[in-house]
Write a protein that holds these residues in place. Sequence first.
Motif, short mmCIF file in Angstrom:
data_model
loop_
_atom_site.label_atom_id
_atom_site.label_comp_id
_atom_site.label_asym_id
_atom_site.label_seq_id
_atom_site.Cartn_x
_atom_site.Cartn_y
_atom_site.Cartn_z
N ARG A 1 51.21 30.03 -8.86
CA ARG A 1 50.45 28.73 -8.20
C ARG A 1 51.58 28.13 -7.54
NH1 ARG A 1 46.83 26.48 -12.55
NH2 ARG A 1 44.95 27.81 -12.11
N ALA A 2 50.95 27.52 -6.45
CA ALA A 2 51.88 26.80 -5.39
C ALA A 2 52.60 25.50 -6.15
CB ALA A 2 51.16 26.08 -4.18
N ALA A 3 53.72 24.99 -5.99
CA ALA A 3 54.34 23.94 -6.68
C ALA A 3 53.55 22.85 -6.18
CB ALA A 3 55.67 23.74 -6.17
N GLY A 4 53.40 21.78 -7.09
CA GLY A 4 52.65 20.44 -6.69
C GLY A 4 51.94 20.02 -8.03
N ASP A 5 51.22 18.92 -7.88
CA ASP A 5 50.17 18.55 -8.71
C ASP A 5 49.08 19.05 -8.72
OD1 ASP A 5 52.29 16.94 -9.82
OD2 ASP A 5 51.95 15.43 -8.52
N ALA A 6 48.31 19.55 -9.62
CA ALA A 6 47.09 20.00 -9.77
C ALA A 6 45.93 18.94 -9.90
CB ALA A 6 46.57 20.96 -10.90
N VAL A 7 44.86 18.95 -9.07
CA VAL A 7 43.78 17.90 -9.11
C VAL A 7 42.74 18.69 -9.99
CG1 VAL A 7 41.99 16.60 -8.02
CG2 VAL A 7 44.23 16.94 -7.06
N ASN A 8 42.50 18.01 -11.36
CA ASN A 8 41.54 18.72 -12.04
C ASN A 8 40.08 18.31 -12.05
OD1 ASN A 8 43.70 20.42 -13.12
ND2 ASN A 8 44.33 18.83 -14.73
N SER A 9 39.12 19.04 -12.42
CA SER A 9 37.89 18.86 -12.16
C SER A 9 37.35 17.76 -13.48
CB SER A 9 36.72 20.14 -12.40
OG SER A 9 35.31 19.41 -12.55
N LYS B 1 41.59 20.97 4.29
CA LYS B 1 42.17 22.52 4.50
C LYS B 1 43.68 22.39 3.76
CE LYS B 1 41.39 22.63 9.04
NZ LYS B 1 41.13 21.49 9.13
N VAL B 2 43.91 23.75 3.31
CA VAL B 2 45.37 23.98 3.22
C VAL B 2 46.17 23.59 4.12
CG1 VAL B 2 47.25 25.62 2.55
CG2 VAL B 2 44.83 25.98 1.51
N GLY B 3 47.27 22.77 3.97
CA GLY B 3 48.17 22.05 5.09
C GLY B 3 47.79 20.71 5.52
N ASP B 4 46.59 20.15 5.10
CA ASP B 4 46.34 19.04 5.37
C ASP B 4 47.03 17.92 4.64
OD1 ASP B 4 44.23 19.83 7.24
OD2 ASP B 4 42.61 19.20 5.91
N THR B 5 47.42 16.77 5.20
CA THR B 5 48.03 15.61 4.62
C THR B 5 46.86 14.74 4.32
OG1 THR B 5 49.95 15.84 5.71
CG2 THR B 5 49.62 13.72 4.79
N VAL B 6 46.72 14.20 2.87
CA VAL B 6 45.74 13.31 2.29
C VAL B 6 46.41 12.09 1.90
CG1 VAL B 6 44.28 15.40 1.85
CG2 VAL B 6 45.71 14.39 0.14
N THR B 7 45.51 11.17 1.82
CA THR B 7 46.08 9.73 1.41
C THR B 7 45.37 9.61 0.12
OG1 THR B 7 44.02 8.70 2.57
CG2 THR B 7 46.24 8.75 3.66
N ALA B 8 45.80 8.82 -0.78
CA ALA B 8 45.28 8.47 -2.13
C ALA B 8 43.79 8.07 -2.01
CB ALA B 8 46.25 7.36 -2.68
N MET C 1 25.62 14.14 -6.65
CA MET C 1 27.03 14.41 -5.85
C MET C 1 28.22 13.44 -5.98
SD MET C 1 26.17 17.29 -4.24
CE MET C 1 24.62 17.98 -3.70
N ASN C 2 29.09 13.88 -6.68
CA ASN C 2 30.62 13.23 -7.21
C ASN C 2 31.54 13.46 -6.22
OD1 ASN C 2 29.00 11.98 -9.64
ND2 ASN C 2 28.82 14.17 -10.07
N PRO C 3 31.97 12.65 -5.33
CA PRO C 3 33.05 12.60 -4.50
C PRO C 3 34.31 12.89 -5.59
CG PRO C 3 32.55 10.58 -4.30
CD PRO C 3 31.53 11.01 -5.31
N ILE C 4 35.33 13.83 -5.25
CA ILE C 4 36.65 13.88 -6.07
C ILE C 4 37.83 13.36 -4.91
CG2 ILE C 4 37.98 15.69 -7.09
CD1 ILE C 4 35.09 15.49 -8.35
N PRO C 5 38.14 12.32 -5.49
CA PRO C 5 39.17 11.70 -4.58
C PRO C 5 40.68 12.31 -4.82
CG PRO C 5 38.69 10.21 -6.33
CD PRO C 5 37.83 11.40 -6.49
N ALA C 6 41.58 12.37 -3.91
CA ALA C 6 42.88 12.47 -4.16
C ALA C 6 43.38 11.27 -5.14
CB ALA C 6 43.60 12.73 -2.82
N PRO C 7 44.43 11.96 -6.21
CA PRO C 7 45.00 10.80 -6.88
C PRO C 7 46.17 10.22 -6.08
CG PRO C 7 45.29 13.17 -7.59
CD PRO C 7 44.44 13.19 -6.62
#
Length: 156
Positions: free
Chosen positions: A77-85, A104-111, A124-130
């Motif tokens: 797996r790539a290094a980093g933090d996993a966002v779990n379901s 997409k892979v490579g996108d920068t996201v905000t919390a 439908m439940n949105p999954i936000p970036a932590p």
Amino acid sequence: MASSPKASADPLDARLVRTLADILNETGLSEIEVERDGLKVRVARQVSVTATVAAPAPAPATAAAVEAPAAPAAPVRAAGDAVNSPMVGTVYLQPQPGSPSFVKVGDTVTAGQTLMIIEAMKTMNPIPAPRAGKVVEILVSDAQPVEFGEPLVIIE
């Protein structure tokens, strides 16, 4: 000759359990629970995960070579933090069919930015970036069933 309430309930319960078991097999889920007329039924199956590693051609056996089997390799797996379901459901990578993906892979996201949605019980439940970061890997595909705690995305 009157039948007892338990005897008349058994065929219904058996059909319900069989129906739920069929749903588990069709969807790939590991458990399902329903409540109907005060009766709560939970059907679960044991899911075992096995990994196989291709071994090189066997060399002539020696006593030292036969001591212990090799441990299975863990998925890379790539290094980093996993966002779990946070729930069991079906994951969707875009807001509606034909729309661009949330990320997409490579996108920068905000919390708090929506990474994907999970449909559970017709909601439908949105999954936000932590946290803010860069999406380095998306571990699920569109319309895939997911389990509680299953890793969805890796954010670096």
